[in-house]
Enzyme design. Structure first.
Site, PDB file in Angstrom:
ATOM      1  N   HIS A  81       1.226   6.481   6.487  1.00  0.00           N
ATOM      2  CA  HIS A  81       1.736   6.208   5.138  1.00  0.00           C
ATOM      3  C   HIS A  81       1.332   4.806   4.643  1.00  0.00           C
ATOM      4  CE1 HIS A  81       5.396   4.654   7.480  1.00  0.00           C
ATOM      5  NE2 HIS A  81       4.798   3.603   6.982  1.00  0.00           N
ATOM      6  N   SER A  82       0.520   4.088   5.425  1.00  0.00           N
ATOM      7  CA  SER A  82       0.238   2.671   5.126  1.00  0.00           C
ATOM      8  C   SER A  82      -0.271   2.434   3.697  1.00  0.00           C
ATOM      9  CB  SER A  82      -0.798   2.147   6.131  1.00  0.00           C
ATOM     10  OG  SER A  82      -1.280   0.883   5.708  1.00  0.00           O
ATOM     11  N   ASN A  83       0.485   1.616   2.984  1.00  0.00           N
ATOM     12  CA  ASN A  83       0.056   1.220   1.638  1.00  0.00           C
ATOM     13  C   ASN A  83      -1.092   0.226   1.733  1.00  0.00           C
ATOM     14  OD1 ASN A  83       2.323   2.615   0.347  1.00  0.00           O
ATOM     15  ND2 ASN A  83       3.561   1.074   1.391  1.00  0.00           N
ATOM     16  N   ALA A  85      -3.446   0.245   4.046  1.00  0.00           N
ATOM     17  CA  ALA A  85      -4.692   0.976   4.317  1.00  0.00           C
ATOM     18  C   ALA A  85      -5.256   1.530   3.007  1.00  0.00           C
ATOM     19  CB  ALA A  85      -4.421   2.106   5.312  1.00  0.00           C
TER      20      ALA A  85
END
Ligand SMILES: Cc1ncc(COP(=O)(O)O)c(C=O)c1O
Length: 344
Positions: A81-83, A85
């Site tokens: 879910h990394s924003n 990334a």
């Protein structure tokens, strides 16, 4: 230090312009009336790259450095879910660079992972317990790319290195200039914190330019000791880079200003209380918080205000650091949680 001096220091670092302009500061009028404290929101969810968020500010400097080093590929890591990334992938694509995302978690084509696929990012997913365990995979990939004649740069989880911290020093300059125009003085500036770069920039920036402002970083489930250590190191190393006093903020002060207790089951756990709170805020103010970072941190801030640890009449600025993709990444869990709400 004068604002102009910090601006001058920041200008010495290579920077790519990704932000659409200064992000707005809006008054959360309905919530403020309920609390008796003036709550303002710095809308860094509207920074403009991909779905917006705090990483865009860090990436302006990080990608500036990547260009300076003549890199053709960036590699970064995080949860699926990394924003960070997602914003890194968007930044790389905008600059015609290759991007490799080293992620952990379950592969499902939704939320930020889906957005990353739409950006044609090269995605590798591993089954590891935390993001620091992804470092080795990033190094392996960087090694393979170098052998093929590429020039990769590894960007740490969350973009939290001293170069990234410059982005939030820039944000403090922006806030202070906006305050002059809006004729507001804030008593408190509050942000969510996880890999520490945003908090380090906010703490450092206000300590340098307006030390009378109280800054708070509200943790979202990471161990406090690690967070404090990370923020301390980031502040020391960024100070060295900028040639300002290294012991600007003591470890004790960082500890006091780093608030935990609002992790709701730990980093990345989607909690019903937080989803209910996101719904409350959306219904009052017409904007969304995210379930992993800002939902938890803003919940914490409102709780602190309700417990009267922030006096009535104070003016508080909350930095909305983005993360909207999280609502879609976890849409099934969230929709189950809201299933039994009464009709409004
Ligand atoms: C939406 C959002 N808010 C806050 C944070 C925390 O910022 P930092 O990693 O700089 O502590 C992140 C980091 O991933 C984020 O994505």
């Amino acid at each position: 230090m004068e604002v102009a001096e910090l601006k001058f220091k920041l200008q010495k670092f290579p920077r790519v312009k990704f932000l659409c302009g200064a992000t707005p500061i809006v008054y959360a009028e309905n919530i403020s009336k309920e609390l008796g404290v003036e709550v303002y929101i710095k809308r860094d969810d509207l920074t403009g790259l991909a779905l917006g968020g705090n990483k865009t500010r860090k990436l302006e400097f990080i990608m500036g450095e990547a260009i300076k080093q003549k890199c053709d590929t960036v590699i970064t890591a995080g949860a699926v879910h990394s924003n960070h990334a997602l914003q890194t992938a968007a930044a790389a694509k905008k600059l015609n660079m290759d991007v490799v995302l080293v992620l952990r978690g379950r592969e499902e084509d939704k939320g930020n992972l889906l957005m990353n696929k739409l950006l044609n990012a090269d995605i590798h997913i591993y089954d590891v317990p935390n993001s620091s365990a992804l470092r080795g995979y990033m190094e392996e990939i960087a090694g393979e790319l170098s052998k093929k004649g590429k020039k990769p740069m590894i960007i740490p989880v969350g973009g939290s290195n001293p170069i990234g911290v410059l982005g939030y020093l820039g944000a403090v300059v922006e806030i202070i200039e906006q305050c002059e125009n809006l004729k507001i003085d804030f008593d408190y500036v509050v942000c969510s914190t996880s890999s520490g770069g945003t908090q380090a920039g906010i703490f450092m920036g206000f300590k340098l330019l307006k030390p009378e402002v109280a800054t708070l970083g509200i943790g979202v489930g990471d161990p406090k000791e690690e967070l404090v250590e990370d923020v301390e190191n980031l502040i020391i190393n960024t100070s060295k880079m900028l040639d300002v006093k290294e012991n600007l903020i003591s470890k004790k002060e960082i500890e006091e200003r780093t608030i935990d207790g609002y992790g709701f089951g730990g980093y990345g756990t989607i909690a019903k209380e937080v989803i209910d709170f996101i719904r409350y805020v959306a219904g009052k103010e017409g904007f969304y918080l995210d379930p992993v970072y800002t939902g938890k941190a803003f919940y914490g801030l409102i709780d602190i205000i309700k417990k009267k640890n922030i006096p009535k009449g104070s003016r508080v600025l909350f930095i909305h650091t983005g993360g909207l993709g999280g609502l879609f990444q976890y849409e099934e869990i969230i929709s189950k949680m809201i299933l039994n709400y009464p009709e409004s």
